[in-house]
Each structure stands twice: as structure tokens, then as C-alpha cells.
Design an enzyme around this catalytic site. Structure first.
Site, PDB file in Angstrom:
ATOM      1  NE  ARG A 104      -3.888   0.549   1.899  1.00 13.16           N
ATOM      2  CZ  ARG A 104      -5.110   0.590   2.427  1.00 13.16           C
ATOM      3  NH1 ARG A 104      -5.351   1.307   3.511  1.00 13.16           N
ATOM      4  NH2 ARG A 104      -6.085  -0.110   1.881  1.00 13.16           N
ATOM      5  CG  HIS A 131      -8.414  -0.013  -2.921  1.00 13.26           C
ATOM      6  ND1 HIS A 131      -7.610  -1.091  -2.553  1.00 13.26           N
ATOM      7  CD2 HIS A 131      -9.108   0.327  -1.796  1.00 13.26           C
ATOM      8  CE1 HIS A 131      -7.818  -1.372  -1.282  1.00 13.26           C
ATOM      9  NE2 HIS A 131      -8.715  -0.531  -0.799  1.00 13.26           N
ATOM     10  CD  GLN A 134     -12.920  -2.271  -0.629  1.00 13.07           C
ATOM     11  OE1 GLN A 134     -12.088  -2.220   0.260  1.00 13.07           O
ATOM     12  NE2 GLN A 134     -14.114  -2.823  -0.462  1.00 13.07           N
ATOM     13  CG  ASP A 220     -13.655   5.968  -1.173  1.00 14.64           C
ATOM     14  OD1 ASP A 220     -13.660   5.839   0.070  1.00 14.64           O
ATOM     15  OD2 ASP A 220     -12.626   5.809  -1.859  1.00 14.64           O
ATOM     16  CB  CYS A 260     -14.016   0.773  -0.168  1.00 17.63           C
ATOM     17  SG  CYS A 260     -13.260   2.407   0.018  1.00 17.63           S
ATOM     18  NE  ARG A 288     -10.025  -5.611   0.317  1.00 15.27           N
ATOM     19  CZ  ARG A 288      -9.312  -4.575   0.800  1.00 15.27           C
ATOM     20  NH1 ARG A 288      -9.934  -3.548   1.349  1.00 15.27           N
ATOM     21  NH2 ARG A 288      -7.994  -4.537   0.709  1.00 15.27           N
TER      22      ARG A 288
HETATM   23  N1  NVA Z   1     -10.092   6.255  -1.481  1.00 16.20           N
HETATM   24  C1  NVA Z   1      -9.708   5.927  -0.128  1.00 16.20           C
HETATM   25  C2  NVA Z   1      -9.898   4.475   0.120  1.00 16.20           C
HETATM   26  C3  NVA Z   1      -9.504   4.011   1.492  1.00 16.20           C
HETATM   27  C4  NVA Z   1      -9.633   2.536   1.668  1.00 16.20           C
HETATM   28  C5  NVA Z   1      -8.265   6.338   0.109  1.00 16.20           C
HETATM   29  O1  NVA Z   1      -7.451   6.162  -0.788  1.00 16.20           O
HETATM   30  O2  NVA Z   1      -7.961   6.849   1.196  1.00 16.20           O
HETATM   31  N1   CP Z   2     -11.196  -0.417   2.384  1.00 16.61           N
HETATM   32  C1   CP Z   2      -9.920  -0.472   2.822  1.00 16.61           C
HETATM   33  O1   CP Z   2      -8.978  -0.707   2.060  1.00 16.61           O
HETATM   34  O2   CP Z   2      -9.787  -0.298   4.164  1.00 16.61           O
HETATM   35  P1   CP Z   2      -8.433  -0.081   5.004  1.00 16.61           P
HETATM   36  O3   CP Z   2      -7.899   1.278   4.633  1.00 16.61           O
HETATM   37  O4   CP Z   2      -8.862  -0.192   6.428  1.00 16.61           O
HETATM   38  O5   CP Z   2      -7.460  -1.150   4.603  1.00 16.61           O
END
Ligand code: NVA
Ligand code: CP
Length: 304
Positions: A104, A131, A134, A220, A260, A288
Site C-alpha cells: 500500500r 484499489h 477492494q 467513498d 469501501c 476482502r
Molecule cells: N479512497 C480511499 C480508500 C480508502 C480505503 C483512500 O485512498 O484513502
Molecule cells: N477499504 C480499505 O482498504 O480499508 P483499510 O484502509 O482499512 O485497509
């Protein structure tokens, strides 16, 4: 076997995605029946987090353990990644000591540079751009509740973020329509959408119109991780892009609502919607685990 990475959804073709879904069903069923299944015994997953996480960390860590393997967690603060070691060097070293890497991070280019120097498969656990894990889980969840997504209509309301661009790839891959409404100034960048995928996308100024007749409404956070300095401006710009009961009424009566998570009730979604009967957010989160177990099985063992 050639290395198979999962850096974007379109790294897999439709047949491979459907295989992962088929295996997800089997693996979920085994788990629900407390049946041990250890095809990845003695395999190690390294998880690298440059941003925070609850679901992604837990689902990958528990998932590899369920499959008989082990997970190692690295973050920027406690590893040399935070002290400027080149990502290429980190990839060379880390990938000699494990079988699979999940990352990540911020720019997709960081993930790509890691993958280009890795001896083992690399999975995208979220970047600024995509992502894919997800959206795999979300589509699996849709299919569980409503059957095939092909030919259906998905509404995306809110930010043109990593989730939105991944949904666009999914629409092109699996053959459904995606109707996207974002505030002015936060629009989808057409240069990031292939002509194949663009044929599946409708851009609408009015979020109500985007939801009209939709089978699924998804949103989101208005401010994704890494964009926190924009939060104040975004709160003002996105005010009319809140998914509320009125907006859900534009969709089909049996439409599902997805997010998500983590969510901000009172910003991108009302409590009434996310905690209401059309919401399947907890199933999305649980899936997930199952979908990523199938993904890890496929990426390491191929079709079993
Ligand atoms: N779009 C959000 C998703 C978090 C799981 C982010 O990137 O923070
Ligand atoms: N939806 C998602 O990826 O959640 P986290 O940021 O908690 O991993």
C-alpha cells in the site's frame, strides 16, 4: 511460470477474474465450515504499508495464515523504506526472503518500480491511482447478492479517486455501465481512461441522474489518504454529492449501496443509507478476506 503481478485490475483478464471469484466461493465455504485448507504452507507474504489500514492489513494477514502461510508487516516508520533506501534495492532484498508482496503506497509508479525489481509476485493493496483488491471484493459481493454484474448499471458518486478508476477498469473488463458524477474541478481525467473502457462510462454532472435506474450505488470518502491538505476545500465542493435516501430513491428499488470503508457519516453518505437495508458494506469488508485468499492462491499456484 512467468511472474504474475496484480498492480491494476486489468492485469487479469475476465476469465482470470471469474476464476478468482469461483475460488473465492469455494474458499469462503471452507472457512465457514471450519475446514482447514493450507495450500500456501511455508509461504511468506510481506505486507508493506506506507499508508494506514485496518481492513487490508487484517484481511491479508489473516488470509495468508488461514492458507497455512505467514505474514510479515513492514511500514515506512520502522523500516529503511522511510529512510530513503531506493525502492529498487528494497524490492531486490525483500523479494529474496518471501514468496509474495502486498504494498500500500502513494504513486502507482512506486508499486511498478518495486514489481520491476521483484523476484516474486506483487499485489496492489491501494495506491493513489487504484484499489483493485477492494473492487474485486465489491463485485464478488454484488454477485453474491444479485447475480452477474454484466449488463448492470453502477453509479459512482463523489471523488474521481483510486476506487473510481478501478471501477472504470472493472466495467470494461466485465461488461457493465458505470455512471460517474463528481463535482466540477474533481472530474475523471479522460487521458487515464482507455477507449475500450470509455465505451462503458457515462459522466453526469447531476449525481441524482447518475443514480437513476442504477443497480448499485457506490461512494467513498471525499478526501483520500495523501490528500488531507485539500480537506477543507473538498468539504465545500462535495456537499451536494452526499448519498442520502433521496439519491438512493433514484436508483432501482432493489439497488445495493456500497462503500469501501472507512466512512464518514454525514459527509459522503448519511447514516440512514449506510446503516440502512440496501447497504452491504459489512459483506464487502468481509469479502476482502475471501477474495484475497483466492487471489493469493491463484497468483502463487495458478489454477488449482
Ligand atoms: N479512497 C480511499 C480508500 C480508502 C480505503 C483512500 O485512498 O484513502
Ligand atoms: N477499504 C480499505 O482498504 O480499508 P483499510 O484502509 O482499512 O485497509
Amino acid at each position: 511460470m512467468a511472474l504474475k503481478h496484480f498492480l491494476q485490475l486489468i492485469d487479469f483478464d475476465r476469465d482470470e477474474i471469474e476464476h478468482v471469484f469461483a475460488r473465492s466461493r469455494v474458499i469462503k465455504d471452507l472457512y465457514k465450515r471450519y475446514q482447514p485448507y493450507h495450500p500456501l504452507a511455508d509461504r511468506t507474504l510481506v505486507m508493506i504499508f506506507e499508508k494506514q489500514s485496518t481492513r487490508t492489513r487484517l484481511s491479508f494477514e489473516a488470509g495468508i495464515q488461514h492458507l497455512g502461510g505467514a505474514a510479515v508487516f513492514l511500514n515506512t516508520r520502522d523500516s529503511q523504506l522511510g529512510r530513503g533506501e531506493p525502492v529498487e534495492d528494497a524490492a531486490q532484498v525483500i523479494s529474496r526472503m518471501c514468496d509474495l508482496v502486498m504494498i500500500r503506497t502513494f504513486e502507482q509508479s512506486i508499486l511498478e518500480r518495486f514489481a520491476a525489481n521483484s523476484r516474486v509476485p506483487v499485489i496492489n493493496g491501494l495506491t493513489n491511482e487504484y484499489h483493485p483488491c477492494q473492487v474485486l471484493a465489491d463485485i464478488f459481493t454484488y454477485i453474491e447478492h444479485r447475480g452477474p454484474i454484466t449488463g448492470r448499471t453502477v453509479a459512482w458518486v463523489g471523488d474521481a479517486n483510486n476506487m473510481a478508476y478501478t471501477w472504470i477498469q472493472a466495467a470494461g473488463l466485465l461488461g457493465f455501465r458505470i455512471r460517474i458524477s463528481t463535482p466540477p474541478g474533481y472530474r475523471i481525467d479522460p487521458s487515464r481512461v482507455t477507449s475500450h473502457d470509455a465505451a462503458h462510462v457515462d459522466i453526469l454532472d447531476d449525481p441524482m441522474q447518475a443514480c437513476a435506474g442504477a443497480d448499485l450505488v457506490s461512494t467513498d470518502v471525499w478526501t483520500s489518504m495523501g490528500f488531507e491538505t485539500e480537506n477543507r476545500d473538498r468539504l465545500a465542493a462535495f456537499a451536494d454529492w452526499q448519498v442520502d435516501a433521496d439519491m438512493m430513491r433514484q436508483a432501482r428499488a432493489d439497488a445495493l449501496f456500497m462503500h469501501c470503508l472507512p466512512a464518514h457519516r454525514g459527509e459522503e453518505v448519511t447514516a440512514e443509507v449506510i446503516d440502512g437495508p440496501q447497504s452491504v458494506v459489512w459483506d464487502e469488508a468481509e469479502n476482502r478476506l475471501h477474495v484475497q485468499k483466492a487471489l493469493m492462491e491463484f497468483i502463487l499456484l495458478g489454477r488449482v
